[in-house]
Scaffold this motif. Structure first.
Motif, PDB file in Angstrom:
ATOM      1  N   PRO A 135       0.821  -1.211   0.000  1.00 56.15           N
ATOM      2  CA  PRO A 135       0.000   0.000   0.000  1.00 56.15           C
ATOM      3  C   PRO A 135       0.857   1.263   0.000  1.00 56.15           C
ATOM      4  N   GLU A 145       0.389  -6.839  -2.472  1.00 59.12           N
ATOM      5  CA  GLU A 145       1.099  -5.877  -1.640  1.00 59.12           C
ATOM      6  C   GLU A 145       2.483  -6.365  -1.234  1.00 59.12           C
ATOM      7  N   VAL A 193       3.273  -3.096   3.929  1.00 60.51           N
ATOM      8  CA  VAL A 193       2.199  -3.458   4.861  1.00 60.51           C
ATOM      9  C   VAL A 193       2.616  -3.091   6.285  1.00 60.51           C
ATOM     10  N   THR A 214      -3.588  -1.475   4.640  1.00 59.35           N
ATOM     11  CA  THR A 214      -3.908  -2.864   4.305  1.00 59.35           C
ATOM     12  C   THR A 214      -5.204  -3.282   4.977  1.00 59.35           C
ATOM     13  N   VAL A 236      -6.383  -9.027  -0.626  1.00 66.25           N
ATOM     14  CA  VAL A 236      -4.975  -8.690  -0.434  1.00 66.25           C
ATOM     15  C   VAL A 236      -4.150  -9.956  -0.637  1.00 66.25           C
ATOM     16  N   VAL A 264       0.511  -9.491   6.161  1.00 64.70           N
ATOM     17  CA  VAL A 264      -0.861  -9.393   5.641  1.00 64.70           C
ATOM     18  C   VAL A 264      -1.847 -10.031   6.617  1.00 64.70           C
ATOM     19  N   THR A 271      -5.387  -8.582   8.114  1.00 61.59           N
ATOM     20  CA  THR A 271      -6.618  -9.068   7.467  1.00 61.59           C
ATOM     21  C   THR A 271      -7.189 -10.318   8.124  1.00 61.59           C
TER      22      THR A 271
END
Length: 205
Positions: A32, A55, A60, A67, A77, A106, A110
């Motif tokens: 990002p 990404e 991140v 993210t 992602v 990540v 997420t």
């Protein structure tokens, strides 16, 4: 994750109510980015569209809230390595680090471990494929390259995408790695035109 648009008629013999859907996969690499990712998310939201963001793990970690926002906005992602090396020329331990460290970054934002790996520069050979598979990753490249990284102008980016998209196309764009203002400027016309052509926007996940 589709919006609007009309399905096109399916091939002869397709049962009633089973018309084929024209799908396109928009993807954004190298983010990002604190300057451009949020702007791209705003354009996507304006048109009710979603995309897949490949990404970099180091970004991140630098911009975790971005993210988190990409994922929270209904986008996918996925893994684009930690620091953007050509994976054809790294050692096995470095390859594993590039992928695993990005997975961890990540997942922290997420709650999901990426399934897909996009090797930087599209650098793929049999070794990259074997190592990716050993880490449980499916390699995902692209079929339409906007070459927006070269900053050819928003109109050129629009034309490169719109002239080449077909059902099932995977479009390469960028939200990070440099000045992406032309990509942001091109995106509304790309989304509006594809929607008018009956496309829906699917995710790689």
């Amino acid at each position: 994750m589709a919006f609007g648009g009309n399905a096109v008629a399916g091939p002869p013999g397709l049962p009633a109510g089973r018309a084929a859907v024209k799908r396109v996969y928009l993807t954004f690499d190298d983010g990002p980015s604190p300057r451009y990712t949020a702007r791209i998310l705003a354009v996507l939201a304006r048109y009710g569209a979603h995309a897949t963001f490949f990404e970099l793990g180091q970004n991140v970690v630098l911009y975790p809230s971005l993210t988190h926002r990409v994922h929270g906005s209904g986008n996918s992602v996925q893994n684009h390595t930690w620091s953007h090396p050509d994976l054809r020329y790294v050692s096995a331990p470095e390859f594993e680090h590039q992928v695993a460290a990005t997975d961890r970054a990540v997942r922290a934002q997420t709650g999901i471990t990426p399934c897909y790996l996009r090797p930087p520069y599209g650098g793929v050979n049999s070794t990259v494929r074997r190592r990716a598979a050993a880490l449980g990753k499916t390699i995902k490249l692209w079929t339409v390259d906007s070459r927006d990284w070269a900053r050819p102008g928003a109109r050129v980016i629009e034309r490169r995408v719109l002239d080449n998209v077909r059902p099932g196309s995977v479009v390469l764009l960028h939200d990070g790695g440099g000045d992406r203002s032309q990509t942001v400027a091109a995106l509304p016309t790309i989304l509006r035109t594809l929607k008018d052509r009956g496309y829906t926007f699917a995710l790689i996940r």
